[in-house]
Enzyme design. Structure first.
Site, PDB file in Angstrom:
ATOM      1  N   ASP A 118       0.857  -1.182   0.000  1.00 33.80           N
ATOM      2  CA  ASP A 118       0.000   0.000   0.000  1.00 33.80           C
ATOM      3  C   ASP A 118       0.890   1.227   0.000  1.00 33.80           C
ATOM      4  O   ASP A 118       1.922   1.257   0.668  1.00 33.80           O
ATOM      5  CB  ASP A 118      -0.984   0.002   1.168  1.00 33.80           C
ATOM      6  CG  ASP A 118      -0.322  -0.066   2.529  1.00 33.80           C
ATOM      7  OD1 ASP A 118      -0.048   1.006   3.112  1.00 33.80           O
ATOM      8  OD2 ASP A 118      -0.090  -1.184   3.026  1.00 33.80           O
ATOM      9  N   GLU A 146      -8.122   4.679  12.092  1.00 37.05           N
ATOM     10  CA  GLU A 146      -7.035   4.338  13.008  1.00 37.05           C
ATOM     11  C   GLU A 146      -6.701   5.528  13.895  1.00 37.05           C
ATOM     12  O   GLU A 146      -7.459   6.482  14.014  1.00 37.05           O
ATOM     13  CB  GLU A 146      -5.815   3.911  12.200  1.00 37.05           C
ATOM     14  CG  GLU A 146      -5.384   4.962  11.178  1.00 37.05           C
ATOM     15  CD  GLU A 146      -4.015   4.702  10.584  1.00 37.05           C
ATOM     16  OE1 GLU A 146      -3.022   4.959  11.294  1.00 37.05           O
ATOM     17  OE2 GLU A 146      -3.955   4.257   9.418  1.00 37.05           O
TER      18      GLU A 146
END
Length: 233
Positions: free
Chosen positions: A30, A121
């Site tokens: 990613d 997150e």
């Protein structure tokens, strides 16, 4: 992703990259604008099968590298998807889902595009849970997820850590039957999963994908399963 090295160290998450024994599991990366120039032909030659690429953050940021990264990976037959970094304290889940969709976060049943991912997150610049209660956080995620699903027919992948999920959603099991889990844990195994999920779909096991750019990920399945996920079957 956005997890800081200092914070990961505090949580004991920064360890040596694990040796992945299940070699049949497709490897991925990613990336974001922190990796503005990527040689996707080299990435493909290095055995990478899929990539998640940062598209947006909140409702004020679009990655200037997204378009070239998204197209470049696709042109090398790398299955790719987009991700959105959430700021639940700045606007509703629906607003951010629509912003994500308007700036590259969509999905198509071409067999090479993964459903978009919600990166939810630790707050990089404030209260860990963005000042939201656990119930409010669950509602925000549902708002994002349901809006995305209504527009694309796919529920977004949820990227998180077990620690954050437990702290900020009360370890909600509300998404396990609909949203694939992308778990971040830099260790030799995925460890304890958030409530409800019996397995992770993706595992971000290292913040160093060297010799490839970005973070290192594994798909929990085989190449045929990754293709089925992309196609929506």
């Amino acid at each position: 992703m956005q997890l800081s090295f200092a914070f990961l160290t505090l949580l004991g998450l920064v360890v040596a990259s694990p040796t992945v024994e299940k070699r049949a599991q497709p490897a991925g990366i990613d990336v974001s604008n922190f990796q503005p120039t990527i040689n996707w032909a080299t990435v493909k030659a290095n055995g990478i099968s899929f990539a998640y690429i940062k598209a947006t953050e909140g409702t004020t940021y679009t990655s200037p590298s997204f378009s070239s990264q998204y197209t470049g990976s696709y042109n090398q037959n790398i299955t790719r998807g987009a991700y959105h970094f959430a700021h639940p304290n700045s606007s509703s889940g629906a607003t951010q889902a629509n912003y994500f969709l308007a700036h590259g976060g969509g999905w198509s049943a071409d067999g090479r595009t993964l459903p978009g991912a919600l990166d939810i997150e630790y707050n990089p610049s404030g209260a860990t849970c963005y000042g939201l209660s656990q119930a409010a956080m669950v509602s925000w995620i549902k708002d994002f997820s349901n809006t995305y699903q209504a527009k694309t027919t796919r529920f977004p992948v949820i990227y998180t850590t077990t620690d954050w999920w437990t702290q900020c959603t009360g370890n909600s099991a509300a998404f396990a039957s609909t949203n694939p889990l992308w778990l971040a844990r830099y260790a030799s195994s995925v460890g304890t999963l958030p409530a409800g999920w019996s397995y992770e779909t993706f595992w971000q096991h290292s913040d160093n994908a060297s010799p490839n750019p970005g973070d290192a990920d594994i798909f929990n399945g085989d190449a045929a399963g990754l293709a089925r996920m992309a196609k929506g079957s």
